[in-house]
Scaffold this motif. Structure first.
Motif, mmCIF file in Angstrom:
data_model
loop_
_atom_site.group_PDB
_atom_site.id
_atom_site.type_symbol
_atom_site.label_atom_id
_atom_site.label_comp_id
_atom_site.label_asym_id
_atom_site.label_seq_id
_atom_site.Cartn_x
_atom_site.Cartn_y
_atom_site.Cartn_z
ATOM 1 N N MET A 77 1.087 -1.146 -0.141
ATOM 2 C CA MET A 77 -0.049 0.105 -0.081
ATOM 3 C C MET A 77 0.932 1.371 0.048
ATOM 4 O O MET A 77 0.456 2.137 -0.716
ATOM 5 N N THR A 78 1.990 1.176 0.684
ATOM 6 C CA THR A 78 2.899 2.266 0.683
ATOM 7 C C THR A 78 3.633 2.439 -0.777
ATOM 8 O O THR A 78 3.789 3.579 -1.115
ATOM 9 N N TYR A 79 4.062 1.438 -1.252
ATOM 10 C CA TYR A 79 4.612 1.355 -2.515
ATOM 11 C C TYR A 79 3.379 1.933 -3.647
ATOM 12 O O TYR A 79 3.772 2.806 -4.464
ATOM 13 N N PHE A 80 2.312 1.654 -3.466
ATOM 14 C CA PHE A 80 1.214 2.187 -4.317
ATOM 15 C C PHE A 80 1.044 3.970 -3.993
ATOM 16 O O PHE A 80 1.032 4.704 -5.061
ATOM 17 N N LYS A 81 0.983 4.004 -2.622
ATOM 18 C CA LYS A 81 1.041 5.605 -2.295
ATOM 19 C C LYS A 81 2.114 6.381 -3.116
ATOM 20 O O LYS A 81 1.955 7.425 -3.517
ATOM 21 N N HIS A 82 3.430 5.767 -3.076
ATOM 22 C CA HIS A 82 4.614 6.652 -3.549
ATOM 23 C C HIS A 82 4.335 6.792 -4.998
ATOM 24 O O HIS A 82 4.935 7.786 -5.565
ATOM 25 N N ILE A 83 3.904 5.912 -5.591
ATOM 26 C CA ILE A 83 3.728 5.865 -7.180
ATOM 27 C C ILE A 83 3.010 7.360 -7.618
ATOM 28 O O ILE A 83 3.446 8.219 -8.335
ATOM 29 N N PHE A 84 1.761 7.649 -6.587
ATOM 30 C CA PHE A 84 1.113 8.432 -6.967
ATOM 31 C C PHE A 84 1.274 9.795 -6.351
ATOM 32 O O PHE A 84 0.826 10.887 -6.546
ATOM 33 N N TRP A 85 1.927 9.693 -5.186
ATOM 34 C CA TRP A 85 2.119 10.977 -4.358
ATOM 35 C C TRP A 85 3.380 11.408 -4.073
ATOM 36 O O TRP A 85 3.849 12.689 -3.813
ATOM 37 N N LYS A 86 4.384 10.530 -4.528
ATOM 38 C CA LYS A 86 5.730 11.043 -4.487
ATOM 39 C C LYS A 86 6.396 10.371 -6.004
ATOM 40 O O LYS A 86 7.447 9.773 -6.063
ATOM 41 N N PRO A 87 5.833 10.580 -6.984
ATOM 42 C CA PRO A 87 6.363 10.183 -8.324
ATOM 43 C C PRO A 87 7.503 10.569 -8.912
ATOM 44 O O PRO A 87 7.852 9.797 -9.694
ATOM 45 N N HIS A 88 8.015 11.664 -8.227
ATOM 46 C CA HIS A 88 9.465 12.107 -8.895
ATOM 47 C C HIS A 88 10.427 11.466 -8.245
ATOM 48 O O HIS A 88 11.656 11.739 -8.662
ATOM 49 N N LEU A 89 10.275 10.440 -7.123
ATOM 50 C CA LEU A 89 11.181 9.637 -6.663
ATOM 51 C C LEU A 89 11.124 8.435 -6.934
ATOM 52 O O LEU A 89 9.785 7.706 -7.047
ATOM 53 N N LYS A 90 11.856 7.717 -7.282
ATOM 54 C CA LYS A 90 11.912 6.275 -7.697
ATOM 55 C C LYS A 90 12.067 5.249 -6.698
ATOM 56 O O LYS A 90 13.053 5.552 -5.804
ATOM 57 N N THR A 91 11.500 4.095 -6.304
ATOM 58 C CA THR A 91 11.488 3.555 -5.212
ATOM 59 C C THR A 91 12.638 2.591 -5.307
ATOM 60 O O THR A 91 13.024 2.085 -4.155
ATOM 61 N N THR A 92 12.975 2.321 -6.480
ATOM 62 C CA THR A 92 14.040 1.378 -6.567
ATOM 63 C C THR A 92 13.616 -0.260 -6.092
ATOM 64 O O THR A 92 14.392 -0.921 -5.825
ATOM 65 N N LYS A 93 12.326 -0.444 -6.373
ATOM 66 C CA LYS A 93 11.538 -1.651 -5.900
ATOM 67 C C LYS A 93 10.940 -2.074 -7.185
ATOM 68 O O LYS A 93 10.663 -1.471 -8.031
ATOM 69 N N ILE A 94 10.798 -3.627 -7.053
ATOM 70 C CA ILE A 94 10.000 -4.151 -8.118
ATOM 71 C C ILE A 94 9.053 -5.030 -7.470
ATOM 72 O O ILE A 94 9.204 -5.774 -6.174
ATOM 73 N N LEU A 95 7.681 -4.944 -7.828
ATOM 74 C CA LEU A 95 6.578 -5.758 -6.943
ATOM 75 C C LEU A 95 6.359 -7.213 -8.146
ATOM 76 O O LEU A 95 6.095 -7.051 -9.265
ATOM 77 N N ALA A 96 6.571 -8.292 -7.536
ATOM 78 C CA ALA A 96 6.638 -9.533 -8.157
ATOM 79 C C ALA A 96 5.394 -10.186 -7.657
ATOM 80 O O ALA A 96 5.361 -10.703 -6.426
ATOM 81 N N LEU A 97 4.234 -10.535 -8.451
ATOM 82 C CA LEU A 97 3.020 -10.966 -7.992
ATOM 83 C C LEU A 97 2.798 -12.499 -8.613
ATOM 84 O O LEU A 97 2.642 -12.692 -10.106
ATOM 85 N N TYR A 98 3.446 -13.517 -7.813
ATOM 86 C CA TYR A 98 3.236 -14.761 -8.312
ATOM 87 C C TYR A 98 1.904 -15.514 -7.553
ATOM 88 O O TYR A 98 1.729 -15.292 -6.501
#
Length: 397
Positions: A118-139
């Motif tokens: 949820m924090t990852y998704f928040k970051h995409i839309f509310w801190k979009p100028h910063l790259k998380t350097t993370k990847i979400l892998a859904l298996y």
């Protein structure tokens, strides 16, 4: 700066003109705007593009801030992420901030993963100028409901989000990655099937600048803000190295819910107001989990499994011998009664013929679902991991 789709109407010499709907390079965009510089710099939905000093190719998300969040549109999405994506225990009620420092059981780990996503998704839309350097892998199993949520995220991102094939982001002509905030890779094949492309993906996830190479045009360097999500039915859809700090991989539910459940979820996700209410909800989502500053990842059970599978088969085989010694080889022998027992442990040494060693290794790989390397390759790698003494005559190692 390739842009797929029409950007929007912009002014040229005081008149409103429309940028043609085709691949655009920075010099071509220059003909349609008076700004001396062109850039791609994402911003949250509460801001507007400022073209006074430069023309920003990012024109905003496809969502708006609402005064009051309609939880009827948001809660089903949250519950699906929490219980289907992360297998959270509905009976567990723990303050998310305490989980960061005291997280032991699988239930606690799964709950922490939910808050991290949820924090990852928040970051995409509310801190979009910063790259998380993370990847979400859904298996997860087919039909578990991976795309249904990511489709909403891509819809919010509008032209800056896309669902595509994994090969398109690692191939030579990679204009797909330019000027994107979110790329969802659907139906990702196993590492054994497609090849890992691991070094390329590490660069995609962590590098501030990317080299984009359009066809017939010289490569260009672009500043990169892209986040990646992998969707797969294959557990080894990615490589997780020892010491990994990039991968978010939740333990998803083992089986889908009813057709009626997914019918209602799809209706909510397709509702025209859902993007705005979801983004507004994420704005006020508060935990101490900082997806960028947090240097570690949540090690769920599937994360650990993939990390073990990502280990070189020869090294994994050798470590299993080290850890369990006679029990490990005896277990492999029980899997295949035809194997002849001809090994001997003495203190910290194992004496075994090369043929026997390779038969054990082959059985180990079959048990683990791993690719079987050739015997010479195995022996060469074992020589790197341990001290091997080849005895004359009977080729024992």
């Amino acid at each position: 700066f390739p842009v797929c789709r029409e950007i929007e109407k912009v002014k040229k010499n005081g008149e409103v003109v429309k940028i043609p709907e085709k691949y655009l390079i920075g010099t071509l965009v220059q003909e349609y705007c008076s700004s001396p510089y062109i850039e791609f710099l994402p911003f949250p939905i509460t801001k507007k593009p400022d073209d006074s000093k430069s023309f920003n190719l990012f024109r905003g998300y496809n969502a708006k801030l609402v005064e009051k969040v309609d939880m009827n549109l948001v809660q089903p999405i949250i519950d699906h992420i929490k219980y289907m994506w992360c297998s959270a225990n509905p009976l567990l009620n723990v303050d998310p901030d305490t989980l960061i420092y005291n997280c032991n059981s699988d239930d606690e780990i799964n709950l922490l993963m939910f808050h991290t996503i949820m924090t990852y998704f928040k970051h995409i839309f509310w801190k979009p100028h910063l790259k998380t350097t993370k990847i979400l892998a859904l298996y997860g199993a087919q039909g578990i409901g991976k795309n249904v949520i990511t489709n909403v995220l891509v819809k919010i991102c509008d032209m800056y989000g896309v669902t595509t094939d994994f090969t398109k982001i690692v191939q030579k002509h990679n204009t797909m990655i330019a000027n994107k905030k979110l790329i969802v890779c659907n139906e990702v094949k196993s590492v054994d099937e497609r090849g890992s492309n691991h070094d390329i993906m590490k660069g995609r996830i962590s590098e501030e600048y990317q080299t984009v190479e359009p066809k017939g045009i010289d490569p260009i360097q672009v500043r990169d803000f892209t986040e990646y999500i992998l969707l797969s039915n294959n557990v080894n859809c990615t490589i997780i190295e020892m010491g990994d700090r990039r991968t978010l991989m939740p333990t998803m539910a083992s089986k889908p819910k009813s057709k009626e459940y997914y019918k209602k979820l799809v209706e909510i996700c397709n509702h025209e107001d859902t993007p705005s209410h979801l983004v507004t909800y994420l704005k006020d989502y508060q935990t101490k989990v900082d997806i960028v500053a947090h240097d570690s990842v949540v090690k769920t059970s599937v994360y650990k499994k993939v990390q073990k599978m990502s280990m070189d088969p020869a090294l994994s085989f050798f470590k299993n011998i080290q850890e369990s010694r006679e029990d490990f080889l005896a277990e492999l022998h029980n899997e295949n009664k035809e194997l002849e027992i001809c090994y001997l442990f003495s203190e910290n040494h194992l004496t075994i013929c090369e043929k026997q060693m390779y038969e054990f290794y082959t059985q180990f790989c079959k048990n683990e679902g791993r690719y079987v390397q050739k015997k010479d390759t195995l022996l060469a790698k074992l020589e790197d991991y341990s001290k091997i003494e080849r005895l004359a005559g009977n080729k024992r190692v």
